[in-house]
Design an enzyme around this catalytic site. Sequence first.
Site, PDB file in Angstrom:
ATOM      1  N   ASP A  95       0.629 -82.628  57.069  1.00 11.24           N
ATOM      2  CA  ASP A  95       1.795 -83.616  57.333  1.00 11.24           C
ATOM      3  C   ASP A  95       2.769 -83.027  56.867  1.00 11.24           C
ATOM      4  O   ASP A  95       2.741 -82.293  55.580  1.00 11.24           O
ATOM      5  CB  ASP A  95       1.442 -85.022  57.125  1.00 11.24           C
ATOM      6  CG  ASP A  95       0.712 -85.438  55.964  1.00 11.24           C
ATOM      7  OD1 ASP A  95       1.395 -85.028  54.800  1.00 11.24           O
ATOM      8  OD2 ASP A  95      -0.006 -86.416  55.934  1.00 11.24           O
ATOM      9  N   ASP A 124       3.047 -86.991  41.314  1.00 11.30           N
ATOM     10  CA  ASP A 124       1.861 -86.959  40.576  1.00 11.30           C
ATOM     11  C   ASP A 124       1.772 -85.512  39.872  1.00 11.30           C
ATOM     12  O   ASP A 124       1.903 -85.482  38.732  1.00 11.30           O
ATOM     13  CB  ASP A 124       0.782 -87.441  41.257  1.00 11.30           C
ATOM     14  CG  ASP A 124       0.406 -86.589  42.509  1.00 11.30           C
ATOM     15  OD1 ASP A 124       1.024 -85.767  42.895  1.00 11.30           O
ATOM     16  OD2 ASP A 124      -0.365 -86.838  43.228  1.00 11.30           O
ATOM     17  N   ASP A 172       6.349 -84.175  54.988  1.00  4.18           N
ATOM     18  CA  ASP A 172       7.099 -85.195  54.320  1.00  4.18           C
ATOM     19  C   ASP A 172       8.337 -84.858  53.995  1.00  4.18           C
ATOM     20  O   ASP A 172       8.828 -83.758  53.587  1.00  4.18           O
ATOM     21  CB  ASP A 172       6.393 -86.027  53.059  1.00  4.18           C
ATOM     22  CG  ASP A 172       5.034 -86.450  53.341  1.00  4.18           C
ATOM     23  OD1 ASP A 172       4.941 -87.027  54.600  1.00  4.18           O
ATOM     24  OD2 ASP A 172       4.293 -86.418  52.862  1.00  4.18           O
TER      25      ASP A 172
HETATM   26  P1  ATP Z   1      -2.322 -84.025  51.436  1.00  5.10           P
HETATM   27  O1  ATP Z   1      -2.449 -82.446  51.547  1.00  5.10           O
HETATM   28  O2  ATP Z   1      -3.564 -84.739  51.113  1.00  5.10           O
HETATM   29  O3  ATP Z   1      -1.443 -84.592  52.290  1.00  5.10           O
HETATM   30  P2  ATP Z   1      -0.118 -84.497  49.551  1.00  5.10           P
HETATM   31  O4  ATP Z   1       0.184 -83.994  48.130  1.00  5.10           O
HETATM   32  O5  ATP Z   1       0.757 -84.170  50.734  1.00  5.10           O
HETATM   33  O6  ATP Z   1      -1.574 -83.901  49.844  1.00  5.10           O
HETATM   34  P3  ATP Z   1       0.219 -87.252  50.342  1.00  5.10           P
HETATM   35  O7  ATP Z   1      -0.693 -88.280  49.894  1.00  5.10           O
HETATM   36  O8  ATP Z   1       0.551 -86.971  51.493  1.00  5.10           O
HETATM   37  O9  ATP Z   1      -0.218 -86.050  49.375  1.00  5.10           O
HETATM   38  O10 ATP Z   1       1.515 -87.416  49.354  1.00  5.10           O
HETATM   39  C1  ATP Z   1       2.727 -86.768  49.429  1.00  5.10           C
HETATM   40  C2  ATP Z   1       3.420 -86.651  48.299  1.00  5.10           C
HETATM   41  O11 ATP Z   1       3.610 -87.957  47.472  1.00  5.10           O
HETATM   42  C3  ATP Z   1       2.674 -85.862  47.166  1.00  5.10           C
HETATM   43  O12 ATP Z   1       2.437 -84.576  47.317  1.00  5.10           O
HETATM   44  C4  ATP Z   1       3.160 -86.438  45.748  1.00  5.10           C
HETATM   45  O13 ATP Z   1       4.330 -85.749  45.507  1.00  5.10           O
HETATM   46  C5  ATP Z   1       3.775 -87.936  46.209  1.00  5.10           C
HETATM   47  N1  ATP Z   1       2.584 -88.659  45.791  1.00  5.10           N
HETATM   48  C6  ATP Z   1       1.468 -89.151  46.547  1.00  5.10           C
HETATM   49  N2  ATP Z   1       0.654 -90.075  45.957  1.00  5.10           N
HETATM   50  C7  ATP Z   1       1.077 -89.949  44.736  1.00  5.10           C
HETATM   51  C8  ATP Z   1       0.697 -91.103  43.459  1.00  5.10           C
HETATM   52  N3  ATP Z   1      -0.329 -91.584  43.872  1.00  5.10           N
HETATM   53  N4  ATP Z   1       1.555 -90.727  42.487  1.00  5.10           N
HETATM   54  C9  ATP Z   1       2.646 -90.105  42.257  1.00  5.10           C
HETATM   55  N5  ATP Z   1       2.926 -89.157  43.255  1.00  5.10           N
HETATM   56  C10 ATP Z   1       2.275 -89.217  44.700  1.00  5.10           C
HETATM   57 MG    MG Z   2       0.774 -85.084  52.473  1.00  7.37          MG
END
Ligand code: ATP
Ligand code: MG
Length: 505
Positions: free
Chosen positions: A66, A197, A68
């Site tokens: 996705d 994170d 963001d």
């Molecule tokens: P995915 O490929 O699974 O979507 P992602 O890194 O994009 O991985 P998301 O859960 O979509 O993960 O979250 C988007 C962003 O928000 C992350 O890349 C990170 O920067 C931030 N984030 C998400 N969850 C947390 C958390 N628990 N603590 C700190 N930052 C977070």
């Molecule tokens: Mg994501």
Amino acid sequence: MNSPDVRPSAPHHPPRVIPRAEHTVSRSHISPNALRVLYRLRDAGFQAFLVGGCVRDLLLGLEPKDFDVATDALPEQVKRLFRNCRLVGRRFRLAHVFFGQEIIEVATFRAASAPAQGEEPVEEERDEEDGAEDEAAGQIDQGGPLTEVHAADFEAEHLDRVTPHPDADLERQFDASGRILRDNVYGTIDDDVWRRDFTANALYYNIADFSIWDYVGGAEDIAARRLRLIGDPETRYREDPVRMLRAARFEAKLGFEIEAASAEPIERLRTLLGGVPPARLFDEMLKLFLTGHGARTLPVLRRRGLLEPLLPNVAHYLAAHPGSLVERLLEQGLANTDARVSAGRSVTPTFLFALLLYGPIAALIEAMPPSRWHEISAILEACDQAVRDAQRHIAIPKRFSLGLREMFALQPRLEYPRGRRSLRLIGHPRFRAGYDLLLLRAQFGLASAERAQWWTDVQAASAEEQGRMADALAAPSERPAGQKSRRRRRGGRRRAGSSSGSGDT
Ligand code: ATP
Ligand code: MG
């Protein structure tokens, strides 16, 4: 730039700006809808960046799950720019911009290290919204990422127990273990970065000039395939223990190595997962196991001691039965699920939990008197007990636990079909899942391969042939050794007593 023991933690230093010519993120790989959102924000005079997993995945040459967006526009300002936009979130307002099935999440920069966008459970705010947005709410319900179940209810309950502060929007609250409970501060991009994170998840792609802003050495860590928490690892895990699961997820999904200082506290802090709302853990389970890398995730969770706080009964079963057929069945089932995901086919939490709980269910049946091993009621009791044990940590919605029960209850009926009426099972709503489980069991000698083949053949046969195949079944002589051909009347229906089908490990 970042030596392993230099931890990026000092806010407010300028980012390294990587110009377009020096990185590989191309607009041709960015969702056109995300680009639309970025351009419109930019044209309205706001800063607009892609951020998080999508930038990381684009740098890795992977297709992002996705997209963001992070911006200095306030949620209400975002909403005014997009007709197809809805504000969600109890703790922070996020804007969801809808394009059919695709939702672009737009978050205003903020200075918190609480759970962030993406993982942040969203809550519908119907009471505050007008009618036009109810349509959008419908889209969230149907088009939620993996499930429409969110942690919001648990989160809300939890937060409501925190004494409200008169200046609630600006406060930050922690619980006794250091977990952030509430934080509502908007900020600038150089505040926003520190709440993220991992360094690999904290890169910002700037739509103004297509450069990437890197405050934390994330580009270098991605190149080295290294997962490094931003800030002090123990503090960051205490703030939000789910970050331990996220570490394991990215380790499995991306094949990254968790650098030593970020890996070390996990063993000590993993029990903090016990304090995470069970609905949020359910959502995390789906991200761990139903997004295409479940087979690689299981060994990572086990090695890091993270399976136990999630599913102690599964962890204990696997530890007590090393190399068992059940373990192989679980691994194969997860691999099959991954293959379905990459082929774009649907996957369901019902099947996932049936795989995971197979061992505990088998063990519960075996602990019953052998005279009961072949009773459907024994299978159902074992399913219910195994699900109850799992529910202590993970909120498995009822429709999935009921589905799991049905899948297991179907096993003896599939293994010992009784004439033409068994053909009706093909129309059973759980037939497909039950049959898939039978195939897996047969693959590992936990059910008759011949019978599994019969079901494969009978599905492909014409109605006439099906009848002949069913007539040819010699049900009584095929019952398991030692089991009498009991025919009991229960609830006015005849039922075959049967093998638990889940016992032999
Ligand atoms: P995915 O490929 O699974 O979507 P992602 O890194 O994009 O991985 P998301 O859960 O979509 O993960 O979250 C988007 C962003 O928000 C992350 O890349 C990170 O920067 C931030 N984030 C998400 N969850 C947390 C958390 N628990 N603590 C700190 N930052 C977070
Ligand atoms: Mg994501």
